[in-house]
Scaffold this motif. Structure first.
Motif, PDB file in Angstrom:
ATOM      1  N   SER A  53     -63.368 -97.567  24.993  1.00 49.68           N
ATOM      2  CA  SER A  53     -64.265 -96.419  24.585  1.00 49.68           C
ATOM      3  C   SER A  53     -63.863 -95.342  23.446  1.00 49.68           C
ATOM      4  N   VAL A  54     -64.651 -94.589  22.831  1.00 51.38           N
ATOM      5  CA  VAL A  54     -64.199 -93.497  21.804  1.00 51.38           C
ATOM      6  C   VAL A  54     -64.949 -92.331  22.119  1.00 51.38           C
ATOM      7  N   GLY A  55     -64.094 -91.208  22.125  1.00 51.38           N
ATOM      8  CA  GLY A  55     -64.757 -90.021  22.840  1.00 51.38           C
ATOM      9  C   GLY A  55     -64.145 -88.975  21.734  1.00 51.38           C
ATOM     10  N   ARG A  56     -64.733 -87.570  22.044  1.00 49.68           N
ATOM     11  CA  ARG A  56     -64.039 -86.559  21.470  1.00 49.68           C
ATOM     12  C   ARG A  56     -64.142 -85.450  22.272  1.00 49.68           C
ATOM     13  N   VAL A  57     -63.183 -84.494  22.074  1.00 48.94           N
ATOM     14  CA  VAL A  57     -62.960 -83.271  22.834  1.00 48.94           C
ATOM     15  C   VAL A  57     -63.034 -82.296  21.969  1.00 48.94           C
ATOM     16  N   LEU A  58     -63.895 -81.187  22.028  1.00 48.54           N
ATOM     17  CA  LEU A  58     -63.886 -80.128  21.299  1.00 48.54           C
ATOM     18  C   LEU A  58     -63.041 -78.956  21.756  1.00 48.54           C
ATOM     19  N   PRO A  59     -62.358 -77.991  21.014  1.00 47.47           N
ATOM     20  CA  PRO A  59     -61.388 -77.058  21.259  1.00 47.47           C
ATOM     21  C   PRO A  59     -61.951 -76.402  22.859  1.00 47.47           C
ATOM     22  N   LYS A  60     -63.246 -75.998  22.945  1.00 44.90           N
ATOM     23  CA  LYS A  60     -63.416 -75.395  24.091  1.00 44.90           C
ATOM     24  C   LYS A  60     -63.300 -76.105  25.245  1.00 44.90           C
ATOM     25  N   GLY A  61     -63.268 -77.602  25.160  1.00 45.60           N
ATOM     26  CA  GLY A  61     -63.324 -78.457  26.269  1.00 45.60           C
ATOM     27  C   GLY A  61     -61.764 -78.761  26.739  1.00 45.60           C
ATOM     28  N   LEU A  62     -60.774 -78.561  25.897  1.00 47.17           N
ATOM     29  CA  LEU A  62     -59.401 -79.043  25.907  1.00 47.17           C
ATOM     30  C   LEU A  62     -58.847 -78.454  27.371  1.00 47.17           C
ATOM     31  N   GLN A  63     -58.733 -77.567  27.904  1.00 49.46           N
ATOM     32  CA  GLN A  63     -58.404 -76.955  29.235  1.00 49.46           C
ATOM     33  C   GLN A  63     -58.890 -77.786  30.345  1.00 49.46           C
ATOM     34  N   GLY A  64     -60.190 -78.140  30.168  1.00 51.03           N
ATOM     35  CA  GLY A  64     -60.520 -78.895  31.224  1.00 51.03           C
ATOM     36  C   GLY A  64     -60.381 -80.344  31.247  1.00 51.03           C
ATOM     37  N   CYS A  65     -59.942 -80.585  30.184  1.00 48.02           N
ATOM     38  CA  CYS A  65     -59.342 -82.153  29.881  1.00 48.02           C
ATOM     39  C   CYS A  65     -57.880 -82.289  29.928  1.00 48.02           C
ATOM     40  N   ALA A  66     -57.165 -81.115  30.602  1.00 48.92           N
ATOM     41  CA  ALA A  66     -55.661 -81.460  30.483  1.00 48.92           C
ATOM     42  C   ALA A  66     -55.191 -82.381  31.390  1.00 48.92           C
ATOM     43  N   PHE A  67     -55.823 -82.468  32.582  1.00 48.23           N
ATOM     44  CA  PHE A  67     -55.285 -83.355  33.668  1.00 48.23           C
ATOM     45  C   PHE A  67     -55.688 -84.833  33.187  1.00 48.23           C
ATOM     46  N   PRO A  68     -56.795 -85.058  32.897  1.00 51.39           N
ATOM     47  CA  PRO A  68     -56.954 -86.510  32.400  1.00 51.39           C
ATOM     48  C   PRO A  68     -56.275 -87.013  31.189  1.00 51.39           C
ATOM     49  N   LEU A  69     -56.109 -86.146  30.550  1.00 48.17           N
ATOM     50  CA  LEU A  69     -55.283 -86.358  29.262  1.00 48.17           C
ATOM     51  C   LEU A  69     -53.710 -86.646  29.719  1.00 48.17           C
ATOM     52  N   LEU A  70     -53.341 -85.916  30.463  1.00 49.32           N
ATOM     53  CA  LEU A  70     -51.839 -86.170  31.136  1.00 49.32           C
ATOM     54  C   LEU A  70     -51.986 -87.604  31.798  1.00 49.32           C
ATOM     55  N   LYS A  71     -52.885 -87.839  32.575  1.00 46.61           N
ATOM     56  CA  LYS A  71     -53.037 -88.943  33.422  1.00 46.61           C
ATOM     57  C   LYS A  71     -52.948 -90.327  32.578  1.00 46.61           C
ATOM     58  N   SER A  72     -53.811 -89.912  31.620  1.00 46.94           N
ATOM     59  CA  SER A  72     -54.060 -91.158  30.448  1.00 46.94           C
ATOM     60  C   SER A  72     -52.690 -91.576  29.585  1.00 46.94           C
ATOM     61  N   MET A  73     -52.079 -90.560  29.378  1.00 45.67           N
ATOM     62  CA  MET A  73     -50.952 -90.386  28.366  1.00 45.67           C
ATOM     63  C   MET A  73     -49.740 -91.190  29.325  1.00 45.67           C
ATOM     64  N   PHE A  74     -49.556 -90.976  30.462  1.00 45.36           N
ATOM     65  CA  PHE A  74     -48.539 -91.233  31.512  1.00 45.36           C
ATOM     66  C   PHE A  74     -48.789 -92.168  32.369  1.00 45.36           C
ATOM     67  N   GLY A  75     -49.956 -92.300  32.531  1.00 47.09           N
ATOM     68  CA  GLY A  75     -50.256 -93.228  33.798  1.00 47.09           C
ATOM     69  C   GLY A  75     -50.344 -92.867  35.144  1.00 47.09           C
ATOM     70  N   SER A  76     -50.306 -93.445  36.080  1.00 45.32           N
ATOM     71  CA  SER A  76     -49.967 -93.147  37.569  1.00 45.32           C
ATOM     72  C   SER A  76     -49.163 -94.203  38.252  1.00 45.32           C
ATOM     73  N   ILE A  77     -48.477 -93.864  39.347  1.00 44.83           N
ATOM     74  CA  ILE A  77     -47.634 -94.816  40.036  1.00 44.83           C
ATOM     75  C   ILE A  77     -48.743 -96.161  40.507  1.00 44.83           C
ATOM     76  N   ASP A  78     -49.640 -95.863  40.895  1.00 44.84           N
ATOM     77  CA  ASP A  78     -50.531 -97.032  41.816  1.00 44.84           C
ATOM     78  C   ASP A  78     -51.376 -97.612  40.896  1.00 44.84           C
ATOM     79  N   THR A  79     -51.222 -97.571  39.425  1.00 43.12           N
ATOM     80  CA  THR A  79     -52.330 -98.249  38.867  1.00 43.12           C
ATOM     81  C   THR A  79     -51.460 -98.800  37.406  1.00 43.12           C
ATOM     82  N   ASP A  80     -51.813 -99.849  36.816  1.00 39.10           N
ATOM     83  CA  ASP A  80     -51.260-100.224  35.613  1.00 39.10           C
ATOM     84  C   ASP A  80     -51.396 -99.561  34.585  1.00 39.10           C
ATOM     85  N   THR A  81     -50.758 -99.529  33.585  1.00 43.03           N
ATOM     86  CA  THR A  81     -50.743 -98.830  32.208  1.00 43.03           C
ATOM     87  C   THR A  81     -52.000 -99.407  31.574  1.00 43.03           C
TER      88      THR A  81
END
Length: 100
Positions: free
Chosen positions: A32-60
């Motif tokens: 998927s291709v998506g875009r985040v505008l500057p006003k949406g960056l704060q709300g996307c902080a957690f999913p951005l981190l989860k996507s970049m670093f993954g989680s213990i219970d899922t494959d990368t």
């Protein structure tokens, strides 16, 4: 100058094409291709981190971002998209209509 075409060799999901300028790894997953505008960056902080670093219970998964002056462009597989979809109430992402 080197040129490579996919028609020259039989390939599977583990194959890699490369030359002195680039490397291509084949993925079976749609992206998927998506875009985040500057006003949406704060709300996307957690999913951005989860996507970049993954989680213990899922494959990368596959995740890439490009920061530009007026937006962030995201390229992600289903695992990473699910992180943004789960936070859709606060994470504002505009998606392209088609997947790669």
């Amino acid at each position: 100058e080197e040129t490579l075409t996919l028609q020259e060799v039989a390939m599977d999901e583990n194959d890699v094409l490369s030359n002195s300028s680039f490397t291509i790894s084949l993925l079976r997953a749609s992206l998927s291709v998506g875009r985040v505008l500057p006003k949406g960056l704060q709300g996307c902080a957690f999913p951005l981190l989860k996507s970049m670093f993954g989680s213990i219970d899922t494959d990368t998964g596959f995740f890439s971002l490009t920061q530009e002056m007026d937006e962030i462009t995201l390229l992600m597989d289903e695992r990473c998209r699910a992180a943004f979809d789960a936070a859709a109430a606060v994470a504002t992402v505009e998606y392209a209509p088609n997947k790669w």
